[in-house]
Enzyme design. Structure first.
Site, mmCIF file in Angstrom:
data_model
loop_
_atom_site.group_PDB
_atom_site.id
_atom_site.type_symbol
_atom_site.label_atom_id
_atom_site.label_comp_id
_atom_site.label_asym_id
_atom_site.label_seq_id
_atom_site.Cartn_x
_atom_site.Cartn_y
_atom_site.Cartn_z
ATOM 1 C CB SER A 1 -15.267 -0.648 -10.921
ATOM 2 O OG SER A 1 -16.492 0.017 -10.658
ATOM 3 C CG ASP B 1 -2.147 0.887 1.029
ATOM 4 O OD1 ASP B 1 -3.229 0.325 0.777
ATOM 5 O OD2 ASP B 1 -2.029 2.131 1.103
ATOM 6 C CG ASP C 1 3.213 4.589 -7.030
ATOM 7 O OD1 ASP C 1 2.277 3.864 -7.432
ATOM 8 O OD2 ASP C 1 3.375 5.761 -7.396
ATOM 9 C CE1 TYR D 1 -12.740 3.889 -9.754
ATOM 10 C CE2 TYR D 1 -14.922 3.371 -10.600
ATOM 11 C CZ TYR D 1 -13.856 3.084 -9.763
ATOM 12 O OH TYR D 1 -13.920 1.978 -8.946
ATOM 13 C CE LYS E 1 -11.141 1.041 -11.095
ATOM 14 N NZ LYS E 1 -10.176 0.146 -10.408
ATOM 15 C CG ASN F 1 -7.503 -4.047 -4.192
ATOM 16 O OD1 ASN F 1 -8.697 -4.251 -4.409
ATOM 17 N ND2 ASN F 1 -7.078 -3.194 -3.260
#
Length: 260
Positions: free
Chosen positions: A135, A36, A57, A148, A152, A84
């Site tokens: 997503s 993370d 990163d 986004y 995605k 993720n």
């Protein structure tokens, strides 16, 4: 699927869905690397589940290379890579070019760069698994967030290409496509929060459980919200009707925004 002693990397695992995935994999006996940007969160999750923290990163070329190299040193081999980490930047046509670029870096190029490093080794060994957290926006769209939605969609398209190209050679590719999940991203969604929660906002642990079930049958699309399958089919077969419905939803959002 038995993941006992498998080497697993989970990016964006300090919070939300990533944290739940890392916890689930560790509970089933995998050796988990927790990645993370938030170093403190990565270490906290790793301590909690008995994993190994590698903060950093997971999107830049240097960051991906450092993560994979360090993870291989610790694990010996990476059997499953959960790409993720994701980001939601910008809104519409007024989104600055630098935000578009950042969205592509995190939501698409992170997966491309990981695959470039992982797939050749998996082809040599005859097995490997990449699981991308995309997503429902990658199958449908995300009103109010052009970067986004576009990135995605690109993430899903890249995963499809990988599966079609290397699936017959032992590389399994899957994509997780939830709608609303009770994470910080949903908390910051503003007027979209109600729309994203229309079919019930799930806990991250519920998404991880659906993921675990999907590992057992290698299904490409992992849909924590079963309703998304119907929406996806409707979009494909009755596109104009589906777009008309989306325009109505956008109109309601516009009206709500004018009243606030």
């Amino acid at each position: 699927m038995d993941v006992l002693d498998m080497g697993v990397v989970v990016t964006g695992a300090g919070h939300g869905i990533g944290r739940a995935i890392a916890t689930t994999m560790a509970a089933h006996g995998a050796r988990v690397v927790v990645n993370d940007l938030d170093a403190d969160a990565a270490r906290a999750v790793a301590d909690e589940i008995g994993g190994h923290p590698i903060p950093g990163d997971a999107a830049t070329e240097a960051g991906v290379s450092a993560l994979i190299d360090t993870a291989r040193e610790h694990l010996g081999a990476i059997d499953i890579y959960f790409a993720n980490a994701g980001i939601d930047l910008g809104t519409g046509l007024d989104t600055p070019a630098e935000d578009w670029a950042k969205a592509f870096e995190v939501n698409l190029m992170a997966h491309v760069r990981a695959a470039q490093r992982l797939v050749p080794t998996w082809l040599e060994s005859g097995s490997g698994r990449l699981v991308v957290t995309a997503s429902a926006a990658g199958l449908l769209t995300m009103l109010g967030s052009a970067p986004y939605s576009v990135t995605k969609h690109a993430a899903v398209a890249f995963a499809e290409w990988l599966s079609a190209t290397y699936g017959h050679r032992g590389v399994t590719v899957q994509v997780i496509c939830p709608q609303g999940v009770k994470t910080r991203m949903l908390d910051n969604a503003g007027p979209l929060q109600e729309l994203l929660s229309r079919d019930t906002a799930l806990e991250p642990e519920q998404v991880a459980e659906t993921m675990w079930q999907a590992l057992q049958d290698d299904r490409f699309l992992i849909l924590p919200h079963p309703e998304v399958q119907g929406y996806y089919e409707h979009r494909a077969t009755k596109t104009d009707h589906w777009l008309a419905g989306m325009r109505k939803l956008q109109g309601r959002l516009d009206l709500r925004g004018s009243r606030s």
